[in-house]
Motif scaffolding. Structure first.
Motif, mmCIF file in Angstrom:
data_model
loop_
_atom_site.group_PDB
_atom_site.id
_atom_site.type_symbol
_atom_site.label_atom_id
_atom_site.label_comp_id
_atom_site.label_asym_id
_atom_site.label_seq_id
_atom_site.Cartn_x
_atom_site.Cartn_y
_atom_site.Cartn_z
ATOM 1 N N ARG A 66 40.910 -51.315 35.799
ATOM 2 C CA ARG A 66 40.883 -52.645 35.184
ATOM 3 C C ARG A 66 41.481 -53.745 36.053
ATOM 4 O O ARG A 66 41.025 -54.879 36.007
ATOM 5 C CB ARG A 66 41.617 -52.611 33.847
ATOM 6 C CG ARG A 66 40.876 -51.862 32.780
ATOM 7 C CD ARG A 66 41.600 -51.976 31.434
ATOM 8 N NE ARG A 66 41.069 -51.009 30.512
ATOM 9 C CZ ARG A 66 41.656 -49.860 30.205
ATOM 10 N NH1 ARG A 66 42.805 -49.545 30.760
ATOM 11 N NH2 ARG A 66 41.104 -49.029 29.354
ATOM 12 N N SER A 67 42.526 -53.437 36.833
ATOM 13 C CA SER A 67 43.226 -54.532 37.511
ATOM 14 C C SER A 67 43.513 -54.333 38.994
ATOM 15 O O SER A 67 43.831 -55.310 39.669
ATOM 16 C CB SER A 67 44.549 -54.814 36.793
ATOM 17 O OG SER A 67 45.365 -53.654 36.819
ATOM 18 N N LEU A 68 43.441 -53.129 39.529
ATOM 19 C CA LEU A 68 43.724 -52.936 40.949
ATOM 20 C C LEU A 68 42.690 -53.672 41.799
ATOM 21 O O LEU A 68 41.510 -53.716 41.450
ATOM 22 C CB LEU A 68 43.722 -51.450 41.309
ATOM 23 C CG LEU A 68 44.908 -50.635 40.806
ATOM 24 C CD1 LEU A 68 44.704 -49.153 41.092
ATOM 25 C CD2 LEU A 68 46.200 -51.128 41.438
ATOM 26 N N PRO A 69 43.108 -54.245 42.910
ATOM 27 C CA PRO A 69 42.164 -54.978 43.766
ATOM 28 C C PRO A 69 41.063 -54.058 44.316
ATOM 29 O O PRO A 69 41.308 -52.882 44.579
ATOM 30 C CB PRO A 69 43.040 -55.496 44.911
ATOM 31 C CG PRO A 69 44.445 -55.419 44.420
ATOM 32 C CD PRO A 69 44.480 -54.309 43.418
ATOM 33 N N PHE A 70 39.875 -54.623 44.485
ATOM 34 C CA PHE A 70 38.795 -53.880 45.115
ATOM 35 C C PHE A 70 39.249 -53.452 46.510
ATOM 36 O O PHE A 70 39.908 -54.216 47.214
ATOM 37 C CB PHE A 70 37.524 -54.721 45.218
ATOM 38 C CG PHE A 70 36.923 -55.085 43.884
ATOM 39 C CD1 PHE A 70 36.814 -54.153 42.868
ATOM 40 C CD2 PHE A 70 36.467 -56.359 43.655
ATOM 41 C CE1 PHE A 70 36.266 -54.488 41.644
ATOM 42 C CE2 PHE A 70 35.908 -56.715 42.439
ATOM 43 C CZ PHE A 70 35.810 -55.770 41.428
ATOM 44 N N GLY A 71 38.890 -52.239 46.889
ATOM 45 C CA GLY A 71 39.281 -51.711 48.191
ATOM 46 C C GLY A 71 40.553 -50.883 48.158
ATOM 47 O O GLY A 71 40.866 -50.195 49.132
ATOM 48 N N THR A 72 41.313 -50.951 47.062
ATOM 49 C CA THR A 72 42.530 -50.152 46.942
ATOM 50 C C THR A 72 42.175 -48.676 47.010
ATOM 51 O O THR A 72 41.230 -48.224 46.384
ATOM 52 C CB THR A 72 43.252 -50.442 45.608
ATOM 53 O OG1 THR A 72 43.588 -51.822 45.554
ATOM 54 C CG2 THR A 72 44.511 -49.598 45.454
ATOM 55 N N ARG A 73 42.947 -47.940 47.791
ATOM 56 C CA ARG A 73 42.727 -46.491 47.895
ATOM 57 C C ARG A 73 43.781 -45.768 47.068
ATOM 58 O O ARG A 73 44.958 -46.107 47.112
ATOM 59 C CB ARG A 73 42.770 -46.066 49.353
ATOM 60 C CG ARG A 73 41.606 -46.686 50.146
ATOM 61 C CD ARG A 73 41.720 -46.472 51.628
ATOM 62 N NE ARG A 73 41.863 -45.090 52.040
ATOM 63 C CZ ARG A 73 40.854 -44.239 52.227
ATOM 64 N NH1 ARG A 73 39.619 -44.641 52.038
ATOM 65 N NH2 ARG A 73 41.088 -43.002 52.621
ATOM 66 N N LEU A 74 43.318 -44.778 46.303
ATOM 67 C CA LEU A 74 44.186 -43.988 45.435
ATOM 68 C C LEU A 74 43.995 -42.507 45.697
ATOM 69 O O LEU A 74 42.876 -42.057 45.933
ATOM 70 C CB LEU A 74 43.841 -44.220 43.963
ATOM 71 C CG LEU A 74 43.892 -45.609 43.373
ATOM 72 C CD1 LEU A 74 43.379 -45.586 41.945
ATOM 73 C CD2 LEU A 74 45.311 -46.135 43.414
ATOM 74 N N ARG A 75 45.079 -41.760 45.620
ATOM 75 C CA ARG A 75 44.965 -40.304 45.568
ATOM 76 C C ARG A 75 44.967 -39.952 44.087
ATOM 77 O O ARG A 75 45.906 -40.275 43.369
ATOM 78 C CB ARG A 75 46.102 -39.594 46.270
ATOM 79 C CG ARG A 75 46.004 -38.052 46.112
ATOM 80 C CD ARG A 75 46.948 -37.296 46.982
ATOM 81 N NE ARG A 75 46.865 -37.644 48.379
ATOM 82 C CZ ARG A 75 45.930 -37.218 49.235
ATOM 83 N NH1 ARG A 75 44.967 -36.424 48.809
ATOM 84 N NH2 ARG A 75 45.949 -37.584 50.490
ATOM 85 N N VAL A 76 43.905 -39.293 43.635
ATOM 86 C CA VAL A 76 43.755 -38.900 42.232
ATOM 87 C C VAL A 76 43.902 -37.389 42.164
ATOM 88 O O VAL A 76 43.175 -36.657 42.839
ATOM 89 C CB VAL A 76 42.381 -39.324 41.675
ATOM 90 C CG1 VAL A 76 42.251 -38.919 40.212
ATOM 91 C CG2 VAL A 76 42.162 -40.815 41.842
ATOM 92 N N SER A 77 44.835 -36.922 41.353
ATOM 93 C CA SER A 77 45.090 -35.490 41.201
ATOM 94 C C SER A 77 44.780 -35.051 39.781
ATOM 95 O O SER A 77 45.257 -35.659 38.823
ATOM 96 C CB SER A 77 46.554 -35.161 41.505
ATOM 97 O OG SER A 77 46.879 -35.571 42.812
ATOM 98 N N ASN A 78 43.995 -33.998 39.660
ATOM 99 C CA ASN A 78 43.666 -33.418 38.357
ATOM 100 C C ASN A 78 44.850 -32.558 37.935
ATOM 101 O O ASN A 78 45.214 -31.607 38.631
ATOM 102 C CB ASN A 78 42.395 -32.580 38.475
ATOM 103 C CG ASN A 78 41.934 -32.015 37.161
ATOM 104 O OD1 ASN A 78 42.730 -31.749 36.270
ATOM 105 N ND2 ASN A 78 40.640 -31.818 37.042
ATOM 106 N N LYS A 79 45.468 -32.876 36.809
ATOM 107 C CA LYS A 79 46.647 -32.145 36.352
ATOM 108 C C LYS A 79 46.320 -30.715 35.951
ATOM 109 O O LYS A 79 47.180 -29.844 36.004
ATOM 110 C CB LYS A 79 47.314 -32.883 35.192
ATOM 111 C CG LYS A 79 47.966 -34.189 35.629
ATOM 112 C CD LYS A 79 48.530 -34.958 34.474
ATOM 113 C CE LYS A 79 49.766 -34.272 33.924
ATOM 114 N NZ LYS A 79 50.422 -35.095 32.886
ATOM 115 N N THR A 80 45.074 -30.444 35.585
ATOM 116 C CA THR A 80 44.684 -29.097 35.158
ATOM 117 C C THR A 80 44.406 -28.188 36.348
ATOM 118 O O THR A 80 44.878 -27.056 36.390
ATOM 119 C CB THR A 80 43.436 -29.159 34.257
ATOM 120 O OG1 THR A 80 43.722 -30.023 33.152
ATOM 121 C CG2 THR A 80 43.053 -27.791 33.746
ATOM 122 N N THR A 81 43.641 -28.683 37.325
ATOM 123 C CA THR A 81 43.243 -27.842 38.460
ATOM 124 C C THR A 81 44.172 -27.967 39.661
ATOM 125 O O THR A 81 44.163 -27.099 40.535
ATOM 126 C CB THR A 81 41.824 -28.198 38.942
ATOM 127 O OG1 THR A 81 41.838 -29.534 39.467
ATOM 128 C CG2 THR A 81 40.812 -28.081 37.820
#
Length: 116
Positions: free
Chosen positions: A58-73
């Motif tokens: 919703r609000s992070l600037p375009f181009g922002t890089r995130l590490r997304v971690s699945n809590k289950t796997t």
């Protein structure tokens, strides 16, 4: 509160608590995410590519890089924000189909993100 008889040990324990609680928890956010696949343009003007490693926030600037971690796997992926959303209550991130597949997430899952 005492950490033992040696001041050095007390100092090491205190530093460990600060570094464990401070940096990681301040930059990480956890919550519910879903995946989506459009066949049109994203809010950034790019054409949506379902297999690309991208996400909507919703609000992070375009181009922002995130590490997304699945809590289950326990699997993680680096994505780039290129769209706005999700627009469903209780979710804070929409992953592209390719990113969700990479971390083994079905339709909706629990993830943690860290800004890179």
């Amino acid at each position: 509160m005492t950490f033992g008889k040696t001041p050095a040990l007390a100092g090491l324990l205190a530093v460990g608590l600060v570094s464990t609680l401070g940096v990681e928890s301040a930059s990480a956010q956890c919550g519910r995410a879903s995946w989506y696949a459009l066949h049109s343009k994203t809010a950034s003007g790019e054409r949506m590519r379902p297999l690309a490693l991208t996400a909507a926030h919703r609000s992070l600037p375009f181009g922002t890089r995130l590490r997304v971690s699945n809590k289950t796997t326990g699997k993680s992926v680096v994505v780039r924000i290129n769209d706005r959303g999700p627009f469903i209550r209780g979710r804070f991130l929409d992953l592209s189909k390719g990113a969700a597949r990479t971390i083994g997430m079905g339709g909706v899952g629990s993830v943690c993100i860290a800004r890179l």
